[in-house]
Design a protein around this motif. Structure first.
Motif, PDB file in Angstrom:
ATOM      1  N   TYR A  73       0.427  -1.277  -0.042  1.00  0.00           N
ATOM      2  CA  TYR A  73       0.242  -0.242  -0.211  1.00  0.00           C
ATOM      3  C   TYR A  73       0.805   0.939  -0.514  1.00  0.00           C
ATOM      4  O   TYR A  73       0.261   2.428  -0.689  1.00  0.00           O
ATOM      5  N   GLY A  74       1.979   1.027   0.679  1.00  0.00           N
ATOM      6  CA  GLY A  74       2.752   2.109   0.682  1.00  0.00           C
ATOM      7  C   GLY A  74       2.632   3.064   1.947  1.00  0.00           C
ATOM      8  O   GLY A  74       2.088   1.632   3.163  1.00  0.00           O
ATOM      9  N   PRO A  75       2.673   4.432   1.663  1.00  0.00           N
ATOM     10  CA  PRO A  75       1.979   4.899   3.085  1.00  0.00           C
ATOM     11  C   PRO A  75       0.785   4.648   3.685  1.00  0.00           C
ATOM     12  O   PRO A  75       0.243   4.609   3.165  1.00  0.00           O
ATOM     13  N   PRO A  76       1.401   4.635   5.552  1.00  0.00           N
ATOM     14  CA  PRO A  76      -0.012   4.254   6.057  1.00  0.00           C
ATOM     15  C   PRO A  76      -1.108   5.180   6.471  1.00  0.00           C
ATOM     16  O   PRO A  76      -0.802   5.839   5.989  1.00  0.00           O
ATOM     17  N   GLY A  77      -2.004   4.647   6.235  1.00  0.00           N
ATOM     18  CA  GLY A  77      -2.911   5.021   6.628  1.00  0.00           C
ATOM     19  C   GLY A  77      -4.455   5.733   5.472  1.00  0.00           C
ATOM     20  O   GLY A  77      -3.580   5.395   4.130  1.00  0.00           O
ATOM     21  N   SER A  78      -4.920   6.069   5.191  1.00  0.00           N
ATOM     22  CA  SER A  78      -6.184   6.520   3.410  1.00  0.00           C
ATOM     23  C   SER A  78      -6.733   5.624   2.578  1.00  0.00           C
ATOM     24  O   SER A  78      -6.857   5.872   1.750  1.00  0.00           O
ATOM     25  N   GLN A  79      -6.616   3.800   3.488  1.00  0.00           N
ATOM     26  CA  GLN A  79      -7.218   3.084   2.410  1.00  0.00           C
ATOM     27  C   GLN A  79      -8.481   3.268   2.512  1.00  0.00           C
ATOM     28  O   GLN A  79      -9.018   3.831   3.530  1.00  0.00           O
ATOM     29  N   PRO A  80      -9.055   3.125   1.754  1.00  0.00           N
ATOM     30  CA  PRO A  80     -10.802   2.923   1.945  1.00  0.00           C
ATOM     31  C   PRO A  80     -10.820   1.517   2.900  1.00  0.00           C
ATOM     32  O   PRO A  80     -10.069   1.478   2.579  1.00  0.00           O
ATOM     33  N   ARG A  81     -11.647   1.584   3.289  1.00  0.00           N
ATOM     34  CA  ARG A  81     -12.734   0.491   3.980  1.00  0.00           C
ATOM     35  C   ARG A  81     -13.637   0.240   3.711  1.00  0.00           C
ATOM     36  O   ARG A  81     -13.833  -0.873   4.007  1.00  0.00           O
ATOM     37  N   GLY A  82     -14.784   1.165   3.305  1.00  0.00           N
ATOM     38  CA  GLY A  82     -16.184   0.319   2.949  1.00  0.00           C
ATOM     39  C   GLY A  82     -16.380   1.355   2.524  1.00  0.00           C
ATOM     40  O   GLY A  82     -16.589   2.628   1.502  1.00  0.00           O
ATOM     41  N   PRO A  83     -17.604   0.132   1.463  1.00  0.00           N
ATOM     42  CA  PRO A  83     -18.256   1.352  -0.421  1.00  0.00           C
ATOM     43  C   PRO A  83     -18.659   2.312   0.682  1.00  0.00           C
ATOM     44  O   PRO A  83     -18.650   4.675  -0.466  1.00  0.00           O
ATOM     45  N   ASP A  84     -18.860   3.367   1.965  1.00  0.00           N
ATOM     46  CA  ASP A  84     -19.519   5.138   1.830  1.00  0.00           C
ATOM     47  C   ASP A  84     -18.190   5.471   2.322  1.00  0.00           C
ATOM     48  O   ASP A  84     -18.525   6.989   1.730  1.00  0.00           O
ATOM     49  N   ASP A  85     -16.476   4.747   1.641  1.00  0.00           N
ATOM     50  CA  ASP A  85     -15.777   5.954   1.603  1.00  0.00           C
ATOM     51  C   ASP A  85     -15.883   7.202   0.281  1.00  0.00           C
ATOM     52  O   ASP A  85     -15.353   7.804   0.300  1.00  0.00           O
ATOM     53  N   SER A  86     -16.882   6.284  -0.855  1.00  0.00           N
ATOM     54  CA  SER A  86     -16.515   6.908  -2.127  1.00  0.00           C
ATOM     55  C   SER A  86     -17.190   7.986  -1.593  1.00  0.00           C
ATOM     56  O   SER A  86     -16.845   9.181  -2.439  1.00  0.00           O
ATOM     57  N   THR A  87     -18.044   8.615  -0.972  1.00  0.00           N
ATOM     58  CA  THR A  87     -18.904   9.784  -0.888  1.00  0.00           C
ATOM     59  C   THR A  87     -18.565  10.509   0.681  1.00  0.00           C
ATOM     60  O   THR A  87     -19.035  11.589   1.151  1.00  0.00           O
ATOM     61  N   ARG A  88     -17.928   9.830   1.556  1.00  0.00           N
ATOM     62  CA  ARG A  88     -17.789  11.117   3.084  1.00  0.00           C
ATOM     63  C   ARG A  88     -16.483  11.378   3.060  1.00  0.00           C
ATOM     64  O   ARG A  88     -15.571  11.193   2.706  1.00  0.00           O
ATOM     65  N   ALA A  89     -17.135  12.950   2.779  1.00  0.00           N
ATOM     66  CA  ALA A  89     -15.953  13.489   2.407  1.00  0.00           C
ATOM     67  C   ALA A  89     -15.067  13.793   3.424  1.00  0.00           C
ATOM     68  O   ALA A  89     -13.871  14.077   3.092  1.00  0.00           O
ATOM     69  N   PHE A  90     -15.706  14.325   4.381  1.00  0.00           N
ATOM     70  CA  PHE A  90     -14.245  14.154   5.422  1.00  0.00           C
ATOM     71  C   PHE A  90     -14.114  13.119   6.123  1.00  0.00           C
ATOM     72  O   PHE A  90     -12.666  12.908   6.990  1.00  0.00           O
ATOM     73  N   GLY A  91     -12.959  11.777   5.659  1.00  0.00           N
ATOM     74  CA  GLY A  91     -13.347  10.722   5.902  1.00  0.00           C
ATOM     75  C   GLY A  91     -11.416  10.511   5.342  1.00  0.00           C
ATOM     76  O   GLY A  91     -10.752  11.302   5.142  1.00  0.00           O
TER      77      GLY A  91
END
Length: 318
Positions: free
Chosen positions: A208-226
């Motif tokens: 993945y490279g640098p940790p963090g910012s990976q999507p966790r589920g389909p809702d992340d596609s529209t969660r602006a502040f995730g």
């Protein structure tokens, strides 16, 4: 113009199989229904079988070099690639590190190159180029000598497991190093295939490279502040596991003795998910076609029928 990318471990696909014609029908019909433009395949046992799928789809076929038992990765493309395909053979490891295996006489031998080469190909998508890396990493299945999948020698078992884990870690390190170089050249890349481990395994997360910012589920596609949607300094070096955009209840690609496993992935660089007017990443449409995947119960992994034991994973990019 959208482009649809599929990865699929087609389980020992060979023209010499008794079920070859039926399996060819199943694979070709499935890929045609998915609308795949580029297909990364794993477990192609002979080029003739690969060419048979290509002929049915009117696609171009590119087979990588095989491993010791004839197993190889391959690409099918609707349009010809813009750069010649190439095998990924050489390790890229920390100085002094080597990969070992047990030889048939029981001695520890060095693996000079990737035992099963990965494959790199570049295709066009509108005004972009996409470089794809197709990999089939070492499985957790252990073999002891010639075609033996069990042993009563516990020292041999744990040492073989150690060599297998180290090989998968070396494959992951090599693919991540190549990805890092491509990203430094500002290329759009997709790393996909059978990683043979879970999404949170160390050998998977290393890609993945640098940790963090990976999507966790389909809702992340529209969660602006995730975390996935927020801009981050690590984004230019990150590969996003877009397989996580599939709903959790159907996020699996193989069933082994009743246990559902996620082993097959599509990882992409940020340039393939441009932001819209609202600043949200435009994520691809994802699917995992696992309704027909059989339960793998045989102790012999070379036994297979018409339906492969892995599901195809597909992403459609805008």
């Amino acid at each position: 113009m959208p482009i649809t990318i599929t990865t699929w471990n087609v389980q020992n696909f060979s023209k010499g199989s008794k079920a070859f014609e039926e399996k060819l029908d199943f694979l070709a019909n499935t890929l045609e229904a998915l609308g795949s433009d580029v297909v990364a395949l794993q477990e192609i046992l002979d080029p003739e079988a690969l060419q048979a799928i290509a002929d049915r789809l009117s696609f171009h076929a590119f087979a990588a070099s095989p491993d010791g038992r004839g197993n190889r990765v391959a690409f099918l493309t609707r349009e010809p690639p813009v750069e010649p395909p190439q095998d990924i053979i050489e390790w890229q490891l920390p100085p002094g590190e080597v990969v070992r295996r047990f030889s048939r006489d029981g001695e520890a031998a060095i693996e000079p190159n990737l035992p099963r080469p990965a494959q790199q190909i570049t295709v066009s998508h509108g005004d972009k180029k996409i470089t794809l890396l197709n990999v089939h990493m070492k499985s957790k299945l252990l073999t002891f000598g010639r075609s033996r999948f069990s042993t009563s020698d516990e020292t041999l078992r744990v040492q073989t497991a150690y060599f297998g884990l180290k090989r998968r870690a070396a494959e992951s390190t090599t693919l991540r190093e190549i990805s890092t170089q491509l990203l430094a050249d500002k290329q759009n890349i997709i790393l996909l295939g059978d990683f043979n481990d879970g999404p949170q395994a160390a050998t998977t997360e290393a890609l993945y490279g640098p940790p963090g910012s990976q999507p966790r589920g389909p809702d992340d596609s529209t969660r602006a502040f995730g975390a996935f949607q927020r801009k981050d300094k690590g984004d230019t070096q990150r590969l996003f596991n877009i397989t996580n955009l599939v709903p959790a209840e159907i996020r699996w690609t193989r069933e082994h003795k009743g246990k559902k496993e996620m082993l097959d992935y599509i990882l992409v660089s940020e340039g393939l998910m441009p932001r819209d007017r609202d600043g949200l990443r435009q994520v691809p449409k994802m699917s995992i076609l696992n309704e027909d995947v059989p339960n793998l119960v045989s102790s012999n992994p070379n036994v297979g029928g018409i339906v492969p034991d892995h599901a195809p994973v597909t992403a459609t990019f805008v």
